[in-house]
Design a protein around this motif. Structure first.
Motif, PDB file in Angstrom:
ATOM      1  N   ARG A 167     151.218  14.605  29.735  1.00  0.00           N
ATOM      2  CA  ARG A 167     150.226  13.614  29.635  1.00  0.00           C
ATOM      3  C   ARG A 167     149.658  12.489  30.664  1.00  0.00           C
ATOM      4  O   ARG A 167     150.508  12.392  31.561  1.00  0.00           O
ATOM      5  CB  ARG A 167     150.831  12.832  28.153  1.00  0.00           C
ATOM      6  N   GLU A 248     156.899  17.309  27.256  1.00  0.00           N
ATOM      7  CA  GLU A 248     156.052  18.251  26.261  1.00  0.00           C
ATOM      8  C   GLU A 248     154.591  18.379  26.744  1.00  0.00           C
ATOM      9  O   GLU A 248     154.192  17.632  27.356  1.00  0.00           O
ATOM     10  CB  GLU A 248     155.794  17.468  24.954  1.00  0.00           C
ATOM     11  N   ALA A 250     152.657  21.301  25.040  1.00  0.00           N
ATOM     12  CA  ALA A 250     151.971  22.214  24.074  1.00  0.00           C
ATOM     13  C   ALA A 250     151.475  21.370  23.035  1.00  0.00           C
ATOM     14  O   ALA A 250     150.212  21.370  22.684  1.00  0.00           O
ATOM     15  CB  ALA A 250     152.876  23.181  23.338  1.00  0.00           C
ATOM     16  N   SER A 251     152.172  20.247  22.583  1.00  0.00           N
ATOM     17  CA  SER A 251     151.525  19.360  21.525  1.00  0.00           C
ATOM     18  C   SER A 251     151.173  18.056  21.933  1.00  0.00           C
ATOM     19  O   SER A 251     152.183  17.340  22.441  1.00  0.00           O
ATOM     20  CB  SER A 251     152.628  19.054  20.405  1.00  0.00           C
ATOM     21  N   ARG A 252     150.044  17.894  22.248  1.00  0.00           N
ATOM     22  CA  ARG A 252     149.438  16.563  23.039  1.00  0.00           C
ATOM     23  C   ARG A 252     150.071  15.234  22.308  1.00  0.00           C
ATOM     24  O   ARG A 252     150.259  14.382  22.894  1.00  0.00           O
ATOM     25  CB  ARG A 252     148.062  16.425  23.294  1.00  0.00           C
ATOM     26  N   HIS A 253     150.281  15.375  20.906  1.00  0.00           N
ATOM     27  CA  HIS A 253     150.574  14.256  20.369  1.00  0.00           C
ATOM     28  C   HIS A 253     152.109  13.869  20.518  1.00  0.00           C
ATOM     29  O   HIS A 253     152.525  12.886  19.943  1.00  0.00           O
ATOM     30  CB  HIS A 253     150.528  14.480  18.698  1.00  0.00           C
ATOM     31  N   LYS A 254     152.917  14.525  20.948  1.00  0.00           N
ATOM     32  CA  LYS A 254     154.094  14.555  21.340  1.00  0.00           C
ATOM     33  C   LYS A 254     154.573  14.511  22.875  1.00  0.00           C
ATOM     34  O   LYS A 254     155.507  14.670  23.506  1.00  0.00           O
ATOM     35  CB  LYS A 254     155.125  15.451  20.736  1.00  0.00           C
ATOM     36  N   ALA A 255     153.572  14.213  23.650  1.00  0.00           N
ATOM     37  CA  ALA A 255     153.563  14.631  25.019  1.00  0.00           C
ATOM     38  C   ALA A 255     153.767  13.237  26.119  1.00  0.00           C
ATOM     39  O   ALA A 255     153.928  13.524  27.001  1.00  0.00           O
ATOM     40  CB  ALA A 255     152.387  15.127  25.604  1.00  0.00           C
ATOM     41  N   SER A 632     155.621  31.485  24.291  1.00  0.00           N
ATOM     42  CA  SER A 632     154.762  30.067  24.215  1.00  0.00           C
ATOM     43  C   SER A 632     155.827  29.044  25.341  1.00  0.00           C
ATOM     44  O   SER A 632     156.980  29.286  25.264  1.00  0.00           O
ATOM     45  CB  SER A 632     155.034  29.374  22.858  1.00  0.00           C
ATOM     46  N   ASN A 634     155.962  25.105  26.498  1.00  0.00           N
ATOM     47  CA  ASN A 634     155.840  23.787  26.166  1.00  0.00           C
ATOM     48  C   ASN A 634     156.294  22.713  27.185  1.00  0.00           C
ATOM     49  O   ASN A 634     156.055  21.461  27.079  1.00  0.00           O
ATOM     50  CB  ASN A 634     156.122  23.290  24.764  1.00  0.00           C
TER      51      ASN A 634
END
Length: 706
Positions: A167, A248, A250-255, A632, A634
């Motif tokens: 991010r 992180e 994979a999940s941009r909301h936790k990156a 996967s 991440n």
């Protein structure tokens, strides 16, 4: 393919622009996937708009500084490629909109003629380095942070450690303990400090790490109460290297960095940061903190005849928009720029008229205004007259009447409801009904079009963010109301509390209710946030609850501010965050590309950069093979471990000692020539293995036909 040409003196910049032009053509020909191209253009300041087929271009102005020539150049570019408007942002950038993708290389080349860049203004990079707009002239500053902010910007621009992170990463320099750059809400925020060591004055910084706004605001951790100035950039590089490897993806909301620290804990994060130190190319980075020599305006400048139309407004303007600089005998003046929008025509008028009486250093402020510097007292009436003539002489800079708002649904894909429309209406309410509050700089109103806080609603005394409500099967625009945010000082801040959600058209009534109640029940000299703490969140919920009654809705409530049609949510895919690339061939292409960059770096003796490009080759190649097997990925740390588990341990790829041991040599050696060349060759060998494995797997998957 027709080649693009520039006339730039900087070969690095010219290569960058030519490469962008080539990639655009390859994208149009279908040779670069959309996901990959999006990541590439974002890192070059090119952001997709809500309107299809056009782009927003973000122009990166370190700590908001622009010379008059740069301001003129940006205006010329907006006329040629955009719509003759400049949008000033809360990150001290300038944005122009409605730009054709094909023209962006040409646009960038024009900007670079005056040393203005769009590189890394968006995307998963180190974003614009911001600073207090008063830096260098602040009467409260222990020293000028401008040279340190500038050095930080230049050090990380095009730096391989921060080109493709999970991010974005934001850095801010406050000029004093008042923390007007909000160090507490940044990935890295610093505040200047001075200590006496052996009888000598030593410069340093209080360093805060892991703050952020967004939908889940976090206050930063204090990493150092005092870090000597020559250790600042090495420390930031350590942090970035950890963020790149463990963040992180994979999940941009936790990156964001704040989530990594929350996940692993501050002590573990600090340990990992210290582990990176050996790999740094600069264990000490000395910055020349000498203040820039400013060409002062002529004392007896010849000025045209002028007059002040509204003497009363002039006195208010002097009170609210003007302050005496640290440099005695000079004043600075702020310009309120409504919603951060100023036309190119007005810009040119100001440049021409003000040039004789201001320094060649204009700052874009974090609340979307402008700061003029080094004005002699005798010239203040003339400056006001110039601003008055073009409609930019409003008093109340940074007061409750000076509302910050992001573009919202005007152009942003993520906008839920209008932020600019309600901001204009609230400013009108204050002007018409509470005119004396133009002098109130305690209460800040900030508005975002969604929860992501580009308008910084999360640190406002009164904040709003765009939302929606349902009533009778229909959707209407709404505002989430937040209260109690702001600056405490010395790296301490307050995050606003969510209180209640109301229909957007009732936003003005929310403001009236809050201000009237504060006037009636606030104690003498009580600040608004103290009043909020004393009354409590529940008190304000009950105060505003009548405005949530949906049984009294009118037709106009289903139409957003500034619109005529019925409201409908139209949220697109946001581009502020990272893009997950799941195409194996694209990842292997990226690995090959980074290998080539590594060779270029080694050829000119940039061994640390070459090492990091080699490291990225390892990671990208491993990620490609893992995704090909359905594993996967991440984080880079996870990729390294998973590759040992799924490829080395199973005998699919033979690596003596294991993949992790091979890759993590990066932290075991100084970035010297011998190790750089050895590590690069190992990365090149691994890339060949990865390519061979992928080709064999692809061949095996092809069915045999008679």
């Amino acid at each position: 393919m027709q080649s693009f040409r520039t006339e730039l003196e900087n070969p690095v910049v010219e290569k960058d622009i030519i490469e962008l032009d080539k990639k655009i053509k390859l994208f149009r020909e279908g040779q670069i996937p959309d996901e990959k191209f999006r990541s590439l253009r974002l890192a070059r300041g090119i952001y997709g708009q809500r309107q299809p087929g056009v782009q927003m271009i973000r122009i990166k102005l370190p700590y908001g500084k622009m010379t008059l020539q740069q301001w003129a150049r940006i205006s010329d570019v907006s006329d040629e490629y955009s719509i003759s408007n400049l949008h000033l942002t809360t990150r001290q950038d300038i944005q122009i909109h409605y730009v054709s993708l094909e023209r962006t290389p040409e646009l960038w080349a024009q900007l670079e003629k005056d040393d203005v860049t769009i590189r890394e203004a968006c995307g998963n990079t180190v974003r614009n380095v911001t600073a207090s707009d008063k830096a260098g002239i602040d009467p409260d500053e222990p020293f000028d942070v401008t040279p340190y902010a500038d050095a930080t910007f230049r050090y990380f621009l095009r730096n391989p450690i921060c080109q493709d992170m999970g991010r974005k990463f934001k850095i801010a320099f406050s000029s004093s303990d008042k923390d007007t750059a909000w160090a507490f809400m940044h990935d890295v925020g610093v505040i200047p400090k001075v200590q006496q060591v052996d009888g000598k004055e030593v410069r340093g910084f209080k360093v805060l790490v892991g703050g952020g706004l967004g939908a889940q605001p976090y206050l930063a951790h204090t990493a150092f109460e005092f870090l000597e100035a020559d250790q600042l950039i090495p420390y930031i590089e350590n942090v970035l290297r950890v963020f790149d490897r463990y963040g992180e993806r994979a999940s941009r909301h936790k990156a964001r960095l704040k989530f990594l620290i929350q996940k692993i804990g501050w002590e573990e994060f600090d340990r990992l940061v210290k582990e990176e130190r050996k790999a740094l190319k600069s264990k000490v980075f000395v910055i020349d903190g000498t203040e820039e020599r400013v060409a002062l305006p002529e004392e007896n400048a010849v000025l045209p005849a002028y007059s002040i139309k509204d003497p009363k407004q002039y006195e208010a303007w002097k009170t609210t928009n003007v302050f005496e600089q640290r440099q005695k005998g000079f004043f600075a003046a702020y310009i309120r720029v409504p919603l951060g929008n100023i036309s190119t025509g007005t810009s040119r008028e100001l440049i021409k008229a003000l040039k004789p009486v201001i320094a060649n250093d204009v700052r874009v402020t974090a609340n979307q205004g402008l700061l003029l510097k080094y004005i002699r007292p005798a010239h203040l009436p003339y400056v006001f007259s110039v601003l008055e003539a073009v409609g930019y002489a409003a008093p109340g800079f940074d007061s409750i009447a000076d509302i910050t708002a992001c573009p919202g649904t005007d152009t942003c894909n993520l906008g839920i409801s209008s932020s600019t429309g309600i901001a204009a209406k609230l400013e009108q309410v204050i002007h018409d009904e509470f005119p004396d509050l133009v002098y109130n700089k305690d209460i800040k109103i900030k508005i975002s079009g969604c929860m992501n806080s580009c308008g910084q609603h999360g640190i406002a005394a009164i904040g709003f963010h765009g939302s929606s409500l349902k009533s009778g099967g229909k959707t209407l625009p709404a505002l989430q109301v937040l209260l109690g945010g702001g600056i405490v000082g010395n790296g301490v801040g307050r995050v606003a509390d969510k209180v209640i959600k109301v229909p957007s058209k009732r936003g003005p009534d929310v403001l009236r209710s809050l201000l009237n109640d504060f006037d009636a029940n606030g104690q003498e000299d009580e600040l608004f946030n103290d009043y909020f703490d004393r009354q409590g969140e529940r008190y304000f919920y009950e105060l505003l609850k009548p405005l949530t009654d949906l049984t009294t809705l009118r037709d106009e409530d289903f139409v957003d501010w500034g619109h005529e049609e019925k409201y409908a949510t139209a949220i697109g895919v946001g581009e502020c965050a990272g893009v997950v690339i799941d195409l194996v061939a694209t990842l292997l292409f990226e690995a090959e590309e980074k290998l080539a960059w590594g060779a270029d770096a080694l050829a000119v003796g940039q061994y640390s950069d070459g090492i990091y490009h080699a490291y990225s080759t390892f990671v990208q190649g491993a990620k490609a093979l893992l995704l090909g097997e359905g594993v996967s990925c991440n984080t880079q740390h996870g990729i390294i471990n998973d590759f040992d588990k799924h490829f080395v341990a199973t005998g699919k790829i033979n690596i003596e000692g294991g993949f992790k041991s091979l890759v993590m040599q990066i932290n075991e050696h100084e970035p010297a020539e011998s190790f750089a060349k050895q590590y690069y060759q190992q990365a090149a060998d691994f890339y060949k293995q990865a390519q061979a494995y992928r080709e064999a797997a692809a061949t095996a998957a092809v069915p045999v036909t008679a």
